[in-house]
Write a protein that holds these residues in place. Sequence first.
Motif, PDB file in Angstrom:
ATOM      1  N   ASN A 263       0.829  -1.221   0.000  1.00 53.25           N
ATOM      2  CA  ASN A 263       0.000   0.000   0.000  1.00 53.25           C
ATOM      3  C   ASN A 263       0.861   1.267   0.000  1.00 53.25           C
ATOM      4  OD1 ASN A 263       1.112   0.097   2.528  1.00 53.25           O
ATOM      5  ND2 ASN A 263      -0.825   0.109   3.637  1.00 53.25           N
ATOM      6  N   ASP A 264       2.132   1.143  -0.467  1.00 52.21           N
ATOM      7  CA  ASP A 264       3.067   2.253  -0.297  1.00 52.21           C
ATOM      8  C   ASP A 264       3.548   2.863  -1.616  1.00 52.21           C
ATOM      9  OD1 ASP A 264       4.488   0.060  -1.077  1.00 52.21           O
ATOM     10  OD2 ASP A 264       6.032   0.202   0.487  1.00 52.21           O
ATOM     11  N   SER A 265       2.821   2.624  -2.710  1.00 54.87           N
ATOM     12  CA  SER A 265       3.252   3.184  -3.997  1.00 54.87           C
ATOM     13  C   SER A 265       2.891   4.668  -4.084  1.00 54.87           C
ATOM     14  CB  SER A 265       2.549   2.441  -5.145  1.00 54.87           C
ATOM     15  OG  SER A 265       1.161   2.705  -5.067  1.00 54.87           O
ATOM     16  N   ASP A 266       3.482   5.359  -5.065  1.00 57.13           N
ATOM     17  CA  ASP A 266       3.142   6.767  -5.303  1.00 57.13           C
ATOM     18  C   ASP A 266       1.659   6.904  -5.633  1.00 57.13           C
ATOM     19  OD1 ASP A 266       5.672   7.501  -4.795  1.00 57.13           O
ATOM     20  OD2 ASP A 266       6.203   8.051  -6.856  1.00 57.13           O
ATOM     21  N   GLU A 267       1.144   5.916  -6.396  1.00 54.63           N
ATOM     22  CA  GLU A 267      -0.277   5.965  -6.764  1.00 54.63           C
ATOM     23  C   GLU A 267      -1.156   5.858  -5.507  1.00 54.63           C
ATOM     24  OE1 GLU A 267      -1.696   2.746  -9.211  1.00 54.63           O
ATOM     25  OE2 GLU A 267      -3.740   3.559  -9.015  1.00 54.63           O
ATOM     26  N   SER A 268      -0.750   4.996  -4.561  1.00 57.24           N
ATOM     27  CA  SER A 268      -1.511   4.881  -3.302  1.00 57.24           C
ATOM     28  C   SER A 268      -1.497   6.202  -2.546  1.00 57.24           C
ATOM     29  CB  SER A 268      -0.917   3.790  -2.403  1.00 57.24           C
ATOM     30  OG  SER A 268      -1.037   2.537  -3.002  1.00 57.24           O
ATOM     31  N   ALA A 269      -0.329   6.851  -2.535  1.00 55.40           N
ATOM     32  CA  ALA A 269      -0.226   8.149  -1.840  1.00 55.40           C
ATOM     33  C   ALA A 269      -1.159   9.166  -2.490  1.00 55.40           C
ATOM     34  CB  ALA A 269       1.218   8.641  -1.856  1.00 55.40           C
ATOM     35  N   GLN A 270      -1.193   9.150  -3.823  1.00 59.00           N
ATOM     36  CA  GLN A 270      -2.049  10.085  -4.558  1.00 59.00           C
ATOM     37  C   GLN A 270      -3.533   9.839  -4.219  1.00 59.00           C
ATOM     38  OE1 GLN A 270      -1.057  12.566  -6.681  1.00 59.00           O
ATOM     39  NE2 GLN A 270      -3.221  13.135  -6.797  1.00 59.00           N
ATOM     40  N   ARG A 271      -3.924   8.564  -4.236  1.00 57.36           N
ATOM     41  CA  ARG A 271      -5.328   8.241  -3.954  1.00 57.36           C
ATOM     42  C   ARG A 271      -5.679   8.535  -2.498  1.00 57.36           C
ATOM     43  NH1 ARG A 271      -6.733   2.519  -6.710  1.00 57.36           N
ATOM     44  NH2 ARG A 271      -8.784   3.033  -5.872  1.00 57.36           N
ATOM     45  N   LEU A 272      -4.722   8.300  -1.605  1.00 55.92           N
ATOM     46  CA  LEU A 272      -4.965   8.609  -0.189  1.00 55.92           C
ATOM     47  C   LEU A 272      -5.134  10.123   0.001  1.00 55.92           C
ATOM     48  CD1 LEU A 272      -5.175   7.797   2.788  1.00 55.92           C
ATOM     49  CD2 LEU A 272      -2.665   7.803   2.914  1.00 55.92           C
ATOM     50  N   ALA A 273      -4.338  10.885  -0.740  1.00 58.24           N
ATOM     51  CA  ALA A 273      -4.449  12.350  -0.648  1.00 58.24           C
ATOM     52  C   ALA A 273      -5.843  12.802  -1.073  1.00 58.24           C
ATOM     53  CB  ALA A 273      -3.372  13.010  -1.505  1.00 58.24           C
ATOM     54  N   GLU A 274      -6.324  12.250  -2.181  1.00 58.02           N
ATOM     55  CA  GLU A 274      -7.656  12.643  -2.673  1.00 58.02           C
ATOM     56  C   GLU A 274      -8.747  12.228  -1.687  1.00 58.02           C
ATOM     57  OE1 GLU A 274      -7.692  10.811  -6.536  1.00 58.02           O
ATOM     58  OE2 GLU A 274      -6.022  12.095  -7.186  1.00 58.02           O
ATOM     59  N   TYR A 275      -8.610  11.033  -1.169  1.00 52.24           N
ATOM     60  CA  TYR A 275      -9.603  10.506  -0.221  1.00 52.24           C
ATOM     61  C   TYR A 275      -9.662  11.392   1.028  1.00 52.24           C
ATOM     62  CZ  TYR A 275     -12.196   6.809   2.252  1.00 52.24           C
ATOM     63  OH  TYR A 275     -13.152   6.085   2.924  1.00 52.24           O
ATOM     64  N   THR A 276      -8.475  11.741   1.539  1.00 54.74           N
ATOM     65  CA  THR A 276      -8.396  12.529   2.776  1.00 54.74           C
ATOM     66  C   THR A 276      -8.909  13.951   2.554  1.00 54.74           C
ATOM     67  OG1 THR A 276      -6.455  11.238   3.369  1.00 54.74           O
ATOM     68  CG2 THR A 276      -6.808  13.259   4.603  1.00 54.74           C
ATOM     69  N   ARG A 277      -8.555  14.502   1.379  1.00 51.78           N
ATOM     70  CA  ARG A 277      -8.980  15.881   1.066  1.00 51.78           C
ATOM     71  C   ARG A 277     -10.504  15.983   1.063  1.00 51.78           C
ATOM     72  NH1 ARG A 277      -6.497  16.425  -3.662  1.00 51.78           N
ATOM     73  NH2 ARG A 277      -4.531  17.049  -2.708  1.00 51.78           N
ATOM     74  N   LEU A 311       2.292  13.120   0.293  1.00 55.58           N
ATOM     75  CA  LEU A 311       1.017  13.596   0.868  1.00 55.58           C
ATOM     76  C   LEU A 311       1.102  15.087   1.155  1.00 55.58           C
ATOM     77  CD1 LEU A 311       0.113  10.795   3.470  1.00 55.58           C
ATOM     78  CD2 LEU A 311      -0.961  11.198   1.254  1.00 55.58           C
ATOM     79  N   ARG A 312       2.214  15.502   1.743  1.00 51.79           N
ATOM     80  CA  ARG A 312       2.354  16.923   2.110  1.00 51.79           C
ATOM     81  C   ARG A 312       2.403  17.813   0.871  1.00 51.79           C
ATOM     82  NH1 ARG A 312       6.361  16.392   7.362  1.00 51.79           N
ATOM     83  NH2 ARG A 312       4.703  15.897   8.840  1.00 51.79           N
ATOM     84  N   ARG A 313       3.062  17.341  -0.183  1.00 56.12           N
ATOM     85  CA  ARG A 313       3.088  18.131  -1.426  1.00 56.12           C
ATOM     86  C   ARG A 313       1.678  18.294  -1.985  1.00 56.12           C
ATOM     87  NH1 ARG A 313       7.744  15.400  -2.736  1.00 56.12           N
ATOM     88  NH2 ARG A 313       6.625  13.995  -4.097  1.00 56.12           N
ATOM     89  N   GLU A 314       0.825  17.332  -1.694  1.00 57.35           N
ATOM     90  CA  GLU A 314      -0.577  17.419  -2.133  1.00 57.35           C
ATOM     91  C   GLU A 314      -1.399  18.300  -1.198  1.00 57.35           C
ATOM     92  OE1 GLU A 314      -2.219  16.153  -4.777  1.00 57.35           O
ATOM     93  OE2 GLU A 314      -0.301  15.484  -5.608  1.00 57.35           O
ATOM     94  N   GLY A 315      -0.753  18.866  -0.189  1.00 58.24           N
ATOM     95  CA  GLY A 315      -1.449  19.779   0.727  1.00 58.24           C
ATOM     96  C   GLY A 315      -2.206  19.075   1.841  1.00 58.24           C
ATOM     97  N   ILE A 316      -1.861  17.808   2.081  1.00 58.27           N
ATOM     98  CA  ILE A 316      -2.562  17.027   3.110  1.00 58.27           C
ATOM     99  C   ILE A 316      -1.852  17.168   4.448  1.00 58.27           C
ATOM    100  CG2 ILE A 316      -3.238  14.672   3.803  1.00 58.27           C
ATOM    101  CD1 ILE A 316      -4.803  15.877   1.412  1.00 58.27           C
ATOM    102  N   SER A 317      -2.618  17.380   5.494  1.00 68.10           N
ATOM    103  CA  SER A 317      -2.066  17.376   6.844  1.00 68.10           C
ATOM    104  C   SER A 317      -1.704  15.927   7.190  1.00 68.10           C
ATOM    105  CB  SER A 317      -3.132  17.942   7.796  1.00 68.10           C
ATOM    106  OG  SER A 317      -2.862  17.558   9.096  1.00 68.10           O
TER     107      SER A 317
END
Length: 338
Positions: A263-277, A311-317
């Motif tokens: 669960n640690d790919s760049d794509e996972s990070a991107q999707r997690l960022a969108e989900y959290t946002r 995640l942080r670059r995506e603006g996620i806390s």
Amino acid sequence: MMNLKDLSLSELEQWCAERGHARYRARQLWRWLYQAQERVPARMTNLPERLRQQLEDETYVDAVWVDKVFTDRNTASLKAVLRLCDGVGIEAAALLYRFGYTACLSSQAGCRMACVFCASGQSWERNLSSGEIVDQVLRLADVAERPMSRVVLMGVGEPLDNYAQVVKALRQLHQPQGVNMGYRHMTVSTCGLVPQMHWLADEGMAVNLAISLHAVDDEVRKALLPVAARRHSLVEIAEAARNYSERTGRQITFEYALIDRINDSDESAQRLAEYTRAVKGHVNLIGLNPVEGCELMATPRAGQVRFLQKLRREGISATMRRSLGVSINAACGQLRRG
Ligand code: SF4
């Protein structure tokens, strides 16, 4: 015999009234139990003798005993192996942070959710009562020789699978005449039991809610958290999280254990960022802690840092949680039924 700490203050008032005592006696008794932590009714000197005798005859005070304590010398965190009245064993931990100790409590003996990376989910015994949950806070304070500043329901068990007793325990801990802990210092974790998340939003308690997400793909989630993920999709969880946040004003935390190549790919990070946002949440990352019998490995440190930065670059806390208590098997997912 009845565990006195299984009663709410209003139930204790009722119990006193049924035996012919004024209701204010319940508040006196409550202070003995939770402030003075007196265990012997005969020593509750401002109660009438008849009431003390009734307490002696009909009730007991201690629901949880300390079997063993392990201390992590580096972090001063500790794990307590605890025994309940019927001999069932559980574990709880006191984790030392800058602001003081956080009590990590168990809500069940074992867990029915069977998450593959978790020691707690490997067996199931029974739910804990509210008194057994509250007593863990008092026993941990005894062994740490300091009161607990916060509680998190992140020990053994899925708290929302034992909903009524967990909510009752939190109200008991909040009661001003007793432990007097603010709801904002309490955190309930869940692997995503959607109906209960909606109920909790309506309790008027505004405790913190942490959702163990661990994946942003329903199929991966079903492999990691089989019981919870088969019941509720990520979309349903996001809806319940948004509702909780709106109703209580609390920011949702998504717990995400980084697992090597799962669960640690760049794509996972991107999707997690969108989900959290979408729910204005916060992400708490942690490297998977080792658990006997589980072959999954933590993402190497460099990969953890890269995931956090993405995640942080995506603006996620987002934060990387310090893993306290690994050396004593008291870190996340490591507590078990004793
Ligand atoms: S992670 Fe939580 S919900 Fe899952 S098995 Fe462990 S205690 Fe239960």
